[in-house]
Design an enzyme around this catalytic site. Structure first.
Site, PDB file in Angstrom:
ATOM      1  N   ASP A 355       0.834  -1.289   0.569  1.00  0.00           N
ATOM      2  CA  ASP A 355       0.338   0.088   0.660  1.00  0.00           C
ATOM      3  C   ASP A 355       0.847   1.614  -0.123  1.00  0.00           C
ATOM      4  OD1 ASP A 355      -2.970   1.008   0.237  1.00  0.00           O
ATOM      5  OD2 ASP A 355      -1.682   2.203   2.548  1.00  0.00           O
ATOM      6  N   GLU A 384       1.404   0.230  -4.949  1.00  0.00           N
ATOM      7  CA  GLU A 384       1.406   1.717  -5.521  1.00  0.00           C
ATOM      8  C   GLU A 384       2.296   2.389  -5.497  1.00  0.00           C
ATOM      9  OE1 GLU A 384      -3.588   2.292  -3.865  1.00  0.00           O
ATOM     10  OE2 GLU A 384      -1.693   2.165  -1.696  1.00  0.00           O
TER      11      GLU A 384
END
Ligand code: CA
Length: 676
Positions: A355, A384
């Site tokens: 993340d 990400e």
């Protein structure tokens, strides 16, 4: 993850614009003090049990005193004993030992800092915890292994472009009564076979096998903060991007959060059941921030150290959730690396999705991937490639999408393909290539070539990226939707308000055909194969099950979608031309037709030539028509072209007709043909 940030910061985040701004300062002056701390990377951090007894070692270089509290229970009551710990200045650790093996007991640490006793903490390395994760539990991990665990193995992956990712949440997948699953919302849901919807359609793990995905990527399964594990009858829903204990599973997904062994055993049973079905398990990991600031286990063991700050000592907040961690500090870097290694070793995890990965530095991510590769070369690491706000970490050190070529064996999500195909993620009404909005053709091509350098792709026309940032297709994950933002169904309902669901399903098929035939690794969100929606809720991180749970009645209702997705996956698995492994291969074998997008917008056509990547098909023609009109594409002379994808149908066995000279492509559809 996106839960609390404003639309503005979210917009900066997803486009990557915010992250391209040069950082105002190098790592802050405030954080420089922590670089002086001695570090400790021994395997005995916090807890070991051996024949001589139970041993504790907490890293806390600036504590004035540290106490070890021993408890009989995971919650409530007073410690039956509190022991002072002994400091070792050479490595900043505090130790204590007890002669007995304290299996079944619980413990916390408590430190005195600046003359004050801080709250108790289970430490940062608790591998087992009581309900709500407030106390660490002393258990024998060997007791948590399911039968046959020693021989358990995930699927072997030769190239990461062979992976097909299915992103899911425990509750989304099984909570609906229509799932037919007994252990709803639990790890064990994914161990049940033979489950069906009321219409007799397969659900659960059988559904995954029927669909053909290679890996499930499960939203956070480590112990998170937001769900009260002592009050599960409330059925509180949360995505889980609020980490509390990084090295223990979440209790609410177990059948008994109060028994520290149960959650571990049941998560392992889930992994084993998926492995037995040939499916890999990817963990969504959120080392970039903690649920709490001062109350986090990091702060309660080594105040200041594990988080980043601005020069004035305020928490910096590149996560948009109140703080960010400091992977550039050695003890934190080692922590992240050791934590993923632990999950890979102890739980046989096959991949990690980071993340807000760009909050971490490139060096940390490279070490993560290198160390995981030593454990199992099939482990897939991606993340990400952006942050959700500015960080004291200089942009050139961040694990950004734009820096992915500096990382080895790590992939990033392509927001290029995502936004270009369906329209902007945060502007609900905005359309994209697959829904008839012109001007996205070149950005879709960036997605098709996995953001690698290609002589026919003009990156200056890219919407989100202006240069070929990937040096290999194994660096790119392609998708059109995920848990964040509107589901594809809801996006199509909002951006095609006057269309029928039938027309929207045609657009969904076109959008996913682009994902599943593009170079890179395809990624889909659970339930899209049956046209699931979330009732228009774009940020459902704490919405109830009534919004988030997949209604499995949809499978019979939208069987045609399911069959199409199955067909796309089967096509990709059977044809390595869609899974090339180098930028050079793509530049050599993938040729776009020259279509003037000014005159004929929303039309892309290309050929995969010359048995690309060892494919059995000599040439493959791929045509995407996102316009409202039928288009005619000329076919190169020579042998007959055989269609396998046409007008919303896929048929790999019998084909869908043969063509010479040209082929007509109906509005909002894909056509794929091959010839020998
Ligand atoms: Ca929890």
């Amino acid at each position: 993850m996106r839960k609390t940030m404003s639309i503005l910061s979210a917009a900066l985040l997803m486009t990557g614009i915010g992250t391209l701004c040069p950082s105002a300062s190098a790592r802050s002056n405030y954080d420089k003090q922590f670089a002086e701390y001695p570090t400790y990377n021994g395997e005995d951090l916090e807890l070991t049990v051996d024949k001589d007894g139970t041993h504790f070692r907490l890293w806390s270089p600036k504590a004035q005193e540290v106490k070890l509290n021993l408890y009989n229970t995971g919650l409530n009551g007073k410690p039956y004993e509190s022991l002072p710990m002994t400091f070792h200045p050479e490595n900043g650790t505090w130790t204590a030992s007890v002669k007995d093996q304290l299996y079944g007991k619980y413990y916390t640490f408590q430190m005195k800092h600046d003359g004050k006793w801080l709250s108790e903490t289970p430490g940062v390395w608790a591998k087992a915890v009581g309900a709500n994760g407030k106390r660490a539990a002393i258990i024998n991990l060997a007791n948590t292994n399911p039968e046959g665990w020693a021989a358990d193995k995930g699927p072997k992956v030769d190239n990461f472009t062979d992976v097909i990712v299915y992103e899911m949440h425990h509750r989304d997948f099984s909570m609906s009564p229509s799932s037919g699953i007994a252990n709803k919302g639990k790890f064990l849901a994914l161990t049940e076979t033979g489950t069906t919807s009321p219409d007799g359609e397969m659900t659960g793990i059988d559904h995954l096998k029927e669909l053909g995905v290679t890996h499930v990527h499960i939203l956070p399964s480590y112990d998170y903060n937001s769900v009260d594990e002592t009050n599960l009858q409330d059925n509180t829903y949360n995505w889980g991007y609020d980490p509390q204990n990084y090295n223990a599973p979440e209790g609410s997904y177990s059948t008994n959060p109060s028994n520290p062994e149960t959650r571990i055993k049941e998560m392992k049973e889930m992994v084993k059941a998926l492995h037995d079905a040939g499916i890999g398990v990817i963990m969504d990991v959120v080392y970039n921030h903690t649920a709490e600031n001062d109350g986090s286990n990091f702060e309660l063991t080594a105040p200041g150290y594990y988080h980043r700050h601005w020069d004035d000592g305020r928490y910096s907040d590149a996560s948009g959730c109140g703080n960010e961690t400091a992977s550039d500090q050695q003890q934190m870097r080692d922590y992240i690396i050791n934590s993923v290694k632990y999950w890979a070793d102890e739980y046989h995890i096959d991949g990690f999705r980071f993340d807000l990965m760009a909050i971490h530095d490139i060096e940390t991510m490279n070490q993560v991937a290198a160390d995981l590769k030593k454990i199992n070369p099939s482990i897939f690491v991606y993340g990400e490639g952006w942050t959700a706000g500015d960080s004291p970490l200089p942009a050139e050190q961040r694990a950004l999408k734009e820096n992915v070529a500096k990382m080895t064996d790590i992939a990033v999500f392509s927001d290029d393909l995502r936004d270009a195909v369906k329209g902007h993620y945060s502007n609900a009404e905005d359309r994209g290539f697959a829904t008839g909005k012109p001007g996205n053709e070149e950005t879709v091509k960036i997605g098709i070539v996995a953001a690698t350098a290609h002589p026919q792709v003009d990156y200056s026309k890219g919407n989100n990226s202006k240069f070929p940032y990937a040096s290999s297709p194994e660096m790119i994950v392609n998708y059109v939707s995920c848990h964040d933002d509107l589901t594809l169904t809801d996006k199509l309902r909002k951006s095609m308000p006057n269309a029928s669901d039938e027309e929207r399903m045609a657009a969904a098929k076109l959008a996913q055909t682009i994902v599943f035939t593009s170079q890179g690794t395809p990624f889909m969100f659970a339930g899209e194969e049956i046209f699931r929606d979330k009732k228009g809720v774009h940020n459902s991180y704490k919405s109830p099950d009534s919004i988030n749970a997949i209604d499995w009645h949809l499978k019979a209702l939208n069987r045609d979608q399911m069959d199409y997705y199955k067909g796309l996956i089967a096509l990709r698995k059977a044809h390595p031309a869609f899974r090339m492994t180098s930028a050079e291969q793509i530049a050599k074998h993938l040729k776009f037709d020259n279509i003037d997008s000014e005159k004929i917008p929303n039309l892309i056509s290309y050929t995969l030539k010359g048995n690309a990547n060892g494919d059995t098909w000599k040439d493959i023609k791929v045509i995407f028509n996102g316009s409202d009109e039928e288009q005619t594409i000329k076919l190169p002379k020579g042998n007959m072209w055989n269609a396998v994808v046409k007008e919303g149908k896929i048929n790999l066995e019998e084909g869908l007709g043969s063509f010479k000279g040209s082929v007509k492509v109906s509005p909002r559809s894909a056509t794929i043909l091959y010839r020998q």
